[in-house]
Write a protein that holds these residues in place. Sequence first.
Motif, short mmCIF file in Angstrom:
data_model
loop_
_atom_site.label_atom_id
_atom_site.label_comp_id
_atom_site.label_asym_id
_atom_site.label_seq_id
_atom_site.Cartn_x
_atom_site.Cartn_y
_atom_site.Cartn_z
N ASN A 132 -9.27 -16.68 23.53
CA ASN A 132 -9.72 -17.34 24.76
C ASN A 132 -11.07 -18.05 24.60
N SER A 133 -11.62 -18.04 23.37
CA SER A 133 -12.89 -18.74 23.07
C SER A 133 -14.00 -18.31 24.02
N ARG A 134 -14.28 -16.99 24.08
CA ARG A 134 -15.33 -16.52 24.99
C ARG A 134 -16.02 -15.30 24.41
N TRP A 135 -17.31 -15.19 24.75
CA TRP A 135 -18.16 -14.08 24.33
C TRP A 135 -18.31 -13.06 25.45
N THR A 136 -18.47 -11.80 25.06
CA THR A 136 -18.99 -10.76 25.94
C THR A 136 -20.18 -10.14 25.20
N VAL A 137 -21.40 -10.23 25.79
CA VAL A 137 -22.62 -9.83 25.08
C VAL A 137 -23.47 -8.93 25.97
N PRO A 138 -23.32 -7.61 25.86
CA PRO A 138 -24.27 -6.72 26.52
C PRO A 138 -25.46 -6.42 25.60
N VAL A 139 -26.67 -6.51 26.15
CA VAL A 139 -27.88 -6.15 25.43
C VAL A 139 -28.31 -4.77 25.91
N ASN A 140 -28.36 -3.81 24.98
CA ASN A 140 -28.62 -2.41 25.33
C ASN A 140 -30.02 -1.99 24.91
N MET A 141 -30.70 -1.26 25.78
CA MET A 141 -31.96 -0.59 25.44
C MET A 141 -31.77 0.89 25.70
N LEU A 142 -32.15 1.73 24.72
CA LEU A 142 -31.89 3.17 24.81
C LEU A 142 -33.08 3.94 24.27
N VAL A 143 -33.45 5.01 24.95
CA VAL A 143 -34.42 5.96 24.42
C VAL A 143 -33.72 7.30 24.28
N SER A 144 -33.90 7.95 23.13
CA SER A 144 -33.23 9.23 22.89
C SER A 144 -34.22 10.22 22.30
N GLN A 145 -33.91 11.50 22.48
CA GLN A 145 -34.76 12.58 22.00
C GLN A 145 -33.90 13.61 21.30
N LEU A 146 -34.30 13.96 20.07
CA LEU A 146 -33.60 15.02 19.34
C LEU A 146 -34.28 16.34 19.63
N LEU A 147 -33.48 17.34 19.98
CA LEU A 147 -33.98 18.68 20.25
C LEU A 147 -32.96 19.68 19.75
N LYS A 148 -33.23 20.95 19.96
CA LYS A 148 -32.30 21.99 19.55
C LYS A 148 -31.88 22.81 20.76
N VAL A 149 -30.57 23.04 20.86
CA VAL A 149 -30.02 23.95 21.85
C VAL A 149 -29.51 25.15 21.07
N GLY A 150 -30.26 26.25 21.11
CA GLY A 150 -29.98 27.34 20.20
C GLY A 150 -30.32 26.89 18.79
N ARG A 151 -29.35 26.92 17.89
CA ARG A 151 -29.57 26.46 16.51
C ARG A 151 -28.92 25.11 16.25
N LEU A 152 -28.33 24.52 17.29
CA LEU A 152 -27.60 23.27 17.14
C LEU A 152 -28.46 22.07 17.53
N PRO A 153 -28.67 21.11 16.60
CA PRO A 153 -29.39 19.88 16.98
C PRO A 153 -28.55 19.06 17.97
N VAL A 154 -29.22 18.57 18.99
CA VAL A 154 -28.57 17.75 20.00
C VAL A 154 -29.48 16.56 20.31
N SER A 155 -28.90 15.38 20.36
CA SER A 155 -29.64 14.19 20.76
C SER A 155 -29.21 13.78 22.16
N LEU A 156 -30.20 13.53 23.01
CA LEU A 156 -29.94 13.09 24.38
C LEU A 156 -30.58 11.73 24.58
N GLY A 157 -29.80 10.79 25.06
CA GLY A 157 -30.32 9.44 25.24
C GLY A 157 -29.92 8.84 26.57
N ILE A 158 -30.77 7.95 27.08
CA ILE A 158 -30.48 7.27 28.33
C ILE A 158 -31.02 5.84 28.24
N GLY A 159 -30.31 4.92 28.87
CA GLY A 159 -30.76 3.53 28.83
C GLY A 159 -29.93 2.65 29.74
#
Length: 291
Positions: free
Chosen positions: A235-262
């Motif tokens: 169909n000769s067309r673009w879809t272009v979302p520009v994303n900005m995200l901030v994330s933080q790596l932490l530990k829940v118990g012994r498991l690394p978990v990354s949480l991000g929002i944007g």
Amino acid sequence: MHPHENRGEGMKEASPASRAFFGAVFCLGLALGTGDLQAQEANGTAGDQQAEVAKKLQNPVADLVSVPLQNNWDFGIGPEDAMRYTLNFQPVIPFSLNAHWKLTTRTIMPVIYAESPVPGGDSETGLGDILQSFFFVPKELAAGWIVGAGPVLSYPSATDRALGSEKWGVGPTAVLFLQRGGWTTGLLANHVWSFAGTDSRPDVNATFLQPILSYTTKTHTTLGLNTESTYDWENSRWTVPVNMLVSQLLKVGRLPVSLGIGGRYYPEKPENPIEGPEWGLRLVVTLVFPK
């Protein structure tokens, strides 16, 4: 997205998707607070390990198992200003092939709730089309460089015709990244052609480009900017979302978990037959299983 009117009491009630988003934001804030306390208790060795994991999470073919749960809300679709919610379950799993090569699989399984973008239409909920990429990655490269390439497959797994293409697809995919210091720059790309499926549905011929720029701090916080651009050759067309995200790596118990929002903005989107979204929000929870 329009709130629903409570005719009995004359008040407006938030939609389930809105309640889910604000509930998730609350959980994110709570978890970040918990992670901050845990970070204060961590010793130097644990901090170094977390820094390495945070850096690897910016590499789409890193040598660790990760399971991102990516929540996306898109708003302003069509004449009804409809909302579309997509939960992408997208595990990344590396396999060692020999002393010189590994194979990394990246699978995206979308679960979708889509409000009708036109008057009088019905909302749809279900599974979308699954996209699976296979990257052959050399283990020995110059410091900081990451490359990989292989096939990508699209499966017509959607549970409703409004949520998928009803086409089988195949094509090439590749990644090229450089990591120096806290910076990550690179590109993930693929192209999918349909080769089988429902004859009455349009063919798929689409290019996906995702340039990425991110910076990870010494406290394991990552600031990221990318686009997830798709060009529809049919169909000769673009879809272009520009994303900005901030994330933080932490530990829940012994498991690394990354949480991000944007958030994201669509500077380019389809206009016909239905106008695409104007803006969106993203919340990502990534479970990490390092070796």
